[in-house]
Design a protein around this motif. Structure first.
Motif, PDB file in Angstrom:
ATOM      1  N   ASP A  49       4.679  69.652  39.396  1.00 53.38           N
ATOM      2  CA  ASP A  49       4.235  69.876  40.779  1.00 53.38           C
ATOM      3  C   ASP A  49       5.426  70.101  41.703  1.00 53.38           C
ATOM      4  N   HIS A  96      12.007  64.393  43.381  1.00 52.65           N
ATOM      5  CA  HIS A  96      12.058  63.338  42.376  1.00 52.65           C
ATOM      6  C   HIS A  96      13.351  63.451  41.592  1.00 52.65           C
ATOM      7  N   ARG A 146       9.459  63.091  36.924  1.00 50.29           N
ATOM      8  CA  ARG A 146       8.198  63.020  37.647  1.00 50.29           C
ATOM      9  C   ARG A 146       7.048  62.961  36.660  1.00 50.29           C
ATOM     10  N   ASN A 183       9.196  58.284  38.731  1.00 52.84           N
ATOM     11  CA  ASN A 183       8.010  58.401  39.587  1.00 52.84           C
ATOM     12  C   ASN A 183       6.750  58.583  38.735  1.00 52.84           C
ATOM     13  N   GLU A 184       5.754  57.711  38.968  1.00 52.63           N
ATOM     14  CA  GLU A 184       4.409  57.842  38.345  1.00 52.63           C
ATOM     15  C   GLU A 184       4.480  58.126  36.849  1.00 52.63           C
ATOM     16  N   ASN A 233       2.020  54.885  45.298  1.00 51.05           N
ATOM     17  CA  ASN A 233       1.572  56.178  45.838  1.00 51.05           C
ATOM     18  C   ASN A 233       0.059  56.113  45.997  1.00 51.05           C
ATOM     19  N   TYR A 280      -3.510  58.267  47.965  1.00 47.16           N
ATOM     20  CA  TYR A 280      -4.004  59.414  48.742  1.00 47.16           C
ATOM     21  C   TYR A 280      -5.446  59.188  49.207  1.00 47.16           C
ATOM     22  N   TYR A 300      -7.496  62.362  47.413  1.00 47.85           N
ATOM     23  CA  TYR A 300      -7.886  62.349  45.990  1.00 47.85           C
ATOM     24  C   TYR A 300      -9.000  61.343  45.742  1.00 47.85           C
ATOM     25  N   GLU A 322       4.115  57.126  48.753  1.00 43.37           N
ATOM     26  CA  GLU A 322       3.527  58.433  49.010  1.00 43.37           C
ATOM     27  C   GLU A 322       2.140  58.245  49.621  1.00 43.37           C
ATOM     28  N   TRP A 336       4.054  61.855  51.897  1.00 42.35           N
ATOM     29  CA  TRP A 336       4.146  63.017  51.008  1.00 42.35           C
ATOM     30  C   TRP A 336       3.558  64.208  51.772  1.00 42.35           C
ATOM     31  N   ARG A 389      -3.155  74.230  43.125  1.00 40.78           N
ATOM     32  CA  ARG A 389      -2.198  74.349  44.229  1.00 40.78           C
ATOM     33  C   ARG A 389      -2.311  75.729  44.874  1.00 40.78           C
ATOM     34  N   ASN A 421       2.835  73.148  46.656  1.00 48.52           N
ATOM     35  CA  ASN A 421       2.309  71.849  47.085  1.00 48.52           C
ATOM     36  C   ASN A 421       2.325  71.901  48.607  1.00 48.52           C
ATOM     37  N   LYS A 447       1.337  69.859  50.988  1.00 45.03           N
ATOM     38  CA  LYS A 447       1.162  68.602  51.742  1.00 45.03           C
ATOM     39  C   LYS A 447       2.309  68.379  52.736  1.00 45.03           C
TER      40      LYS A 447
END
Ligand code: ADA
Length: 549
Positions: free
Chosen positions: A126, A305, A330, A370-371, A421, A423, A427, A457, A502, A517, A522, A524
């Motif tokens: 992403d 990231h 990431r 990250n994640e 993180n 949303y 999401y 995020e 984010w 996307r 992205n 955002k």
């Protein structure tokens, strides 16, 4: 190293051409600027594969060649001889070449930006894996002995600022050398006589009190020039200048403290991506980003990231913008972390990040993975080993990682700050307040009890220019609405030490993400890829300025 201030007065850098030769089989291109992404050339806008870059320079004797960023695999040759291979788009690396013959030398770099077998950290993602020599290259002339690195560690003792200075100096000759190492900082001069054996590297340590200096902090980003020199036979033969600050970061109970004062983080995740220039963001655009971020009342940037261009960190230092700097990775699932080269390549990203960026006062926390797979026993072993590795390189700054596996997490006990993180409204239909309650429950019950918590995020997408009275998904109105709800809830919660939105700007993503996307970006960002403000920009400014606690 390319910095925004003069780093050497004695050590000479050798001029390099700004345009290099470029050769890609089957593609009619032959020249490119350095630094630059190859994708800036319209014929290469989505190119994946190998490319050969070449330049020449005049030199003799000992030289040092430093690359601040080559994306993402580099084979480096000088005068046709391979001098090194490097993997990692976001780390600086260098080569020392002794006793070069006087004359013209050809520097050749074969880059590869494809998702090849040996690139464990680059996978369709992403954000975009650009190609090229994307950050500055320097070639320096070295004398018999040079300063490889300086690390500065400030600390308070009996209410007075002190500094621990470690200078790594290297004898490039086959004879022993007697040198004097001198540190000049905040009006003080420290000196040590040093005998170096042939080819020896030595770490010289200075401990000193600096009673009169001012503390460094977001509201007072006071920087000091630290000038280290090496003298031999009465002549200064090398120098290394860095900018430092007297700052202490600590974690106390649920709070993050800067110089003993509680801090509330109001920040942005920022990808290094600027429209047609990709990740080779020009200094002017970095400067604009900092001004836009400051203008919104933000005090922090997370380098999502991967480690950032050092010139950007320099800008953060002088503007008092705190930095969460992150090693490259990431959202790696277990299978990716089982890649035979993963651990080695992730450690290299961490090593280069901390070794090169250790002195930046803006950096208040190190981040990683990250994640990624933080919910299995194998994943936990990886996180544990890597966090211990970070602590072995810097046992002062806190460590964290951005999580999104919620009730599955098994690594919160390994970090100093629990970061999540989320949303809400984008999401998931969960409200932000509901999410925060769950987040605290996950942290408290899975090893993060009583630790500071950050929302690393939060956000929503909006396509620049899409305005809609119904606040439809992807409209600027919808983004503004969701961000307002999210930020108000998080900044009103006394359990959280802040929020990192984010994201700052829209960024290109890998083609494989196009289905989810719009515009293969992205979206955002609160500004788009040209830094045009969306409605949310002013709203964030309003909320951040209101929440000045
Ligand atoms: C994740 C991830 C970001 C980005 C974001 C999003 O949390 O860490 O890189 O992908 O989500 O836009 O969904």
């Amino acid at each position: 190293m390319a910095r925004i201030f003069t780093q050497h007065r004695v050590r000479k850098s050798i001029p390099l051409a700004e345009m290099w030769d470029l050769n890609i089989e089957g593609v009619d291109v032959d020249r490119i600027p350095v630094p630059c992404c190859i994708e800036t050339n319209p014929k290469l806008i989505s190119y994946k594969g190998k490319a050969m870059l070449k330049t020449e320079f005049e030199a003799k004797g000992n030289i040092r060649i430093e690359f601040s960023g080559v994306s993402h695999t580099a084979l480096v040759s000088l005068d046709g001889k391979l001098i090194g291979k490097h993997y990692g788009a976001y780390g600086s690396f260098d080569y020392i070449l002794k006793e070069q013959e006087s004359g013209s030398h050809e520097l050749q770099v074969e880059i590869d930006n494809s998702f090849h077998e040996e690139a464990s950290l680059n996978r369709p993602n992403d954000y975009y894996s650009y190609g090229g020599i994307t950050r500055p290259v320097v070639v320096e002339k070295l004398d018999a002995v040079y300063i490889r690195q300086i690390h500065f560690l400030p600390y308070m003792k009996e209410q007075k600022w002190c500094g621990n200075i470690k200078a790594a100096i290297v004898n490039l000759t086959k004879q022993s050398q007697v040198t004097t190492v001198e540190v000049e900082l905040a009006g003080q001069i420290l000196q040590k006589e040093v005998l170096l054996q042939p080819d020896e590297e030595k770490e010289i340590v200075f401990e000193q009190e600096f009673a009169t200096v001012e503390a460094y902090g977001p509201k007072n980003p006071k920087l000091y020039m630290m000038n280290v020199t090496i003298m031999m036979n009465g002549k200064i033969i090398d120098d290394y200048i860095d900018r430092i600050g007297f700052k202490e970061v600590s974690v106390e109970g649920q709070d993050i403290l800067i110089n003993g004062e509680k801090i509330i983080i109001k920040g942005f995740n920022r990808h290094e991506d600027y429209a047609d220039y990709g990740c080779a963001v020009p200094l002017q655009a970095m400067y604009l980003d900092i001004e836009l971020i400051k203008n919104m009342g933000a005090n922090c940037i997370r380098t999502s990231h991967y480690p950032n261009d050092e010139r950007f960190l320099d800008l953060c230092d002088e503007n008092g913008i705190l930095v969460w700097e992150e090693a490259h990775a990431r959202s790696l699932p277990e299978e990716a972390m089982r890649h035979p080269l993963f651990m080695e390549q992730e450690k290299l990203s961490i090593y280069e990040m901390i070794k090169n960026h250790y002195n930046h006062p803006s950096i208040f926390v190190w981040g990683l993975l990250n994640e990624s797979c933080d919910y299995t026993e194998f994943g936990r072993q990886c996180y544990k080993e890597l966090i211990e590795y970070i602590k072995s390189l810097d046992n002062i700054r806190p460590v964290t990682y951005a999580a999104c596996n919620y009730d599955q997490e098994v690594c919160f006990d390994l970090v100093d700050i629990v970061s999540l993180n989320m949303y809400p409204g984008w999401y998931t239909d969960k409200t932000t307040d509901e999410f925060l309650v769950d987040a605290v429950r996950w942290a408290e019950s899975q090893g993060g009890a009583g630790k500071p918590m950050l929302v690393s995020e939060v956000g929503a997408g909006a396509i620049y220019g899409f305005r809609d009275r119904t606040h439809a998904k992807w409209s600027e109105e919808r983004q503004e609405e969701l961000l307002t709800q999210q930020l108000e809830s998080i900044l009103d919660s006394s359990r959280f030490s802040g929020v990192i939105i984010w994201q700052f700007c829209d960024c290109r993503v890998d083609t494989e993400w196009a289905n989810v996307r719009p515009k293969t970006q992205n979206n955002k960002g609160v500004v788009d890829c040209y830094r045009r403000e969306k409605l949310a920009y002013r709203k964030v400014k309003e909320i951040f300025e209101q929440h000045d606690r």
